[in-house]
Design a protein around this motif. Sequence first.
Motif, PDB file in Angstrom:
ATOM      1  N   SER A 123       0.843  -1.199   0.000  1.00 40.42           N
ATOM      2  CA  SER A 123       0.000   0.000   0.000  1.00 40.42           C
ATOM      3  C   SER A 123       0.879   1.250   0.000  1.00 40.42           C
ATOM      4  O   SER A 123       1.986   1.249   0.542  1.00 40.42           O
ATOM      5  CB  SER A 123      -0.922   0.013   1.219  1.00 40.42           C
ATOM      6  N   PRO A 124       0.398   2.357  -0.597  1.00 39.41           N
ATOM      7  CA  PRO A 124       1.182   3.602  -0.646  1.00 39.41           C
ATOM      8  C   PRO A 124       1.568   4.117   0.736  1.00 39.41           C
ATOM      9  O   PRO A 124       2.680   4.614   0.931  1.00 39.41           O
ATOM     10  CB  PRO A 124       0.236   4.576  -1.362  1.00 39.41           C
ATOM     11  N   LEU A 125       0.642   3.991   1.711  1.00 34.90           N
ATOM     12  CA  LEU A 125       0.931   4.480   3.058  1.00 34.90           C
ATOM     13  C   LEU A 125       2.083   3.704   3.688  1.00 34.90           C
ATOM     14  O   LEU A 125       3.004   4.299   4.275  1.00 34.90           O
ATOM     15  CB  LEU A 125      -0.316   4.370   3.939  1.00 34.90           C
ATOM     16  N   LYS A 126       2.053   2.377   3.556  1.00 38.44           N
ATOM     17  CA  LYS A 126       3.114   1.555   4.145  1.00 38.44           C
ATOM     18  C   LYS A 126       4.461   1.847   3.488  1.00 38.44           C
ATOM     19  O   LYS A 126       5.487   1.937   4.163  1.00 38.44           O
ATOM     20  CB  LYS A 126       2.753   0.071   4.016  1.00 38.44           C
ATOM     21  N   ARG A 127       4.453   1.999   2.170  1.00 35.71           N
ATOM     22  CA  ARG A 127       5.702   2.321   1.469  1.00 35.71           C
ATOM     23  C   ARG A 127       6.241   3.671   1.923  1.00 35.71           C
ATOM     24  O   ARG A 127       7.445   3.847   2.118  1.00 35.71           O
ATOM     25  CB  ARG A 127       5.478   2.312  -0.045  1.00 35.71           C
ATOM     26  N   ALA A 128       5.339   4.637   2.102  1.00 36.51           N
ATOM     27  CA  ALA A 128       5.763   5.977   2.515  1.00 36.51           C
ATOM     28  C   ALA A 128       6.385   5.952   3.909  1.00 36.51           C
ATOM     29  O   ALA A 128       7.425   6.581   4.149  1.00 36.51           O
ATOM     30  CB  ALA A 128       4.569   6.931   2.481  1.00 36.51           C
TER      31      ALA A 128
END
Length: 375
Positions: A123-128
Motif C-alpha cells: 500500500s502507498p501508506l506503508k511504502r511511505a
Amino acid sequence: MHNFVILIDRLYTLDGDHKTIGGIQTYLSALAKVIFDNFKVKPVIYQSAKHFFEIEQPHYIVKGVDTNGEINPKKTFKYLKSENSAKSTLLIWGSDQYSQPSTKFESVSIQHGIGFDTEAMHSPLKRALVNYGLTWVYKTLQRHKAIKIFENSRAAVCVDYNFLNWYRTYRSSAQISNKIHVIPNFTDIPAEPIEKNNDKISIVFARRFVDRRGVDIALQLASKLVSKYENVEFYFAGDGPKLPLVKKLVESHERIFLTKFDSSKSIDFHRGFSIAIVPSVGSEGTSLSLLEAMASNCAVVASNVGGMTNIILNNFNGSLVPPTFDEFYKELCDLIETKERLITYQKNAYITAKSSFSKANWEKEWVKVLNLTLK
C-alpha cells in the motif's frame, strides 16, 4: 451436542470451484477431520465468496457467504451468527487475522505465527512510512493490531512459542489467559527413515515463489552451487509471482529444474532429495514445509526466523542461519563437502519429526483443547 464452526478467508476459491492450496488450508482440513472423528459432527467452514454456495465433504461442510467476491470476515461472521446459536456452538477462528470481537460465542483462535516481522509494501501508506524513515511507526501499528486481534478470543492455539513469548513482553502475568495453548504444526511420518543416496546431492526449495519465502536467495544459491559442484542438482517446487525468474534460470542450466507436487504427497516428493532449504526472510510459524522435509530424512538449512527456531537445534538436526545468500551458501557448501555431517542431519531430522511433530501428537493435543473449551 455442540456444533463446530470455523471462519476463514477461503478454503475454496471464491466461486467455490476448487479447494485452494496453502498451509492454513491443509491445517484446517486436518482439524476438521479431528473434530469429525472425535466429536461425531461435521464442522461447518464459513468463507468469503462471489455468491452463496455449499459443498459437503466427508469430514466437513463449506459454506461460501456472498461478499461480492471480496475477502470480508466481518460480513462472513454476520452471516455465521444468523445461522448458529451461541449457546450450542463452538467457534474456531481459522486464523486470528480474521477474528472479530464477540462476547456471545465460546471461541478458540488459531495464531499461525508472527507475520509482521517483515514490511508488507503493497500500500502507498506503508511504502511511505518505510521510505521516509518511519518504519518504527509502521512496526508499532503492526504490533498493536496483532495484540488486538489475538485478544478477540479468550482461548487460543499458537503454532509456536515464538509468538507467545513475544506476547508475554506486552502483558503482565495476570493478564495472560490460561486458555492460551501451544500446539506446533505437524507432519505425516514414514514408518521407517527413508534411505538416501548422497553421492548425487539433490537440493530442493519447495515454497511459494514470493519475496518473504526467500525465493531470491534460492535463485542465487541454485546458480552458484550447480556451477561449483558437478554432483549437485537444484529443484524449485512451487508457483508464484516470481515464476518467470525461476523459469529463466531453469532454462539456463541443465541441472536446475522446475517441478510441482501434490501437497498431500509431500513425503513421497521429498524422498529423492538430500537437502531442503527454507530461506524465509520472515512470517513463519512452525513451518509445514520444514517439518515435511525433516520427516523425509532431508538435511535442512533454514533461516533463523519465527517458529522455525522451535524446530531446529543448530548443528544437531539442521542449521539455522540468517536469511542471507552468503550465510546459506557457506552452510550448504559445508554440508555438500562433509558427508558425515550431512548424514547426521538427515538422521536427526527424522528423529525430531517423529518424536515431537507427528500428526498423532497434534491431533491428541487439539482434542484436549477442544474438550477444555467445551467444559
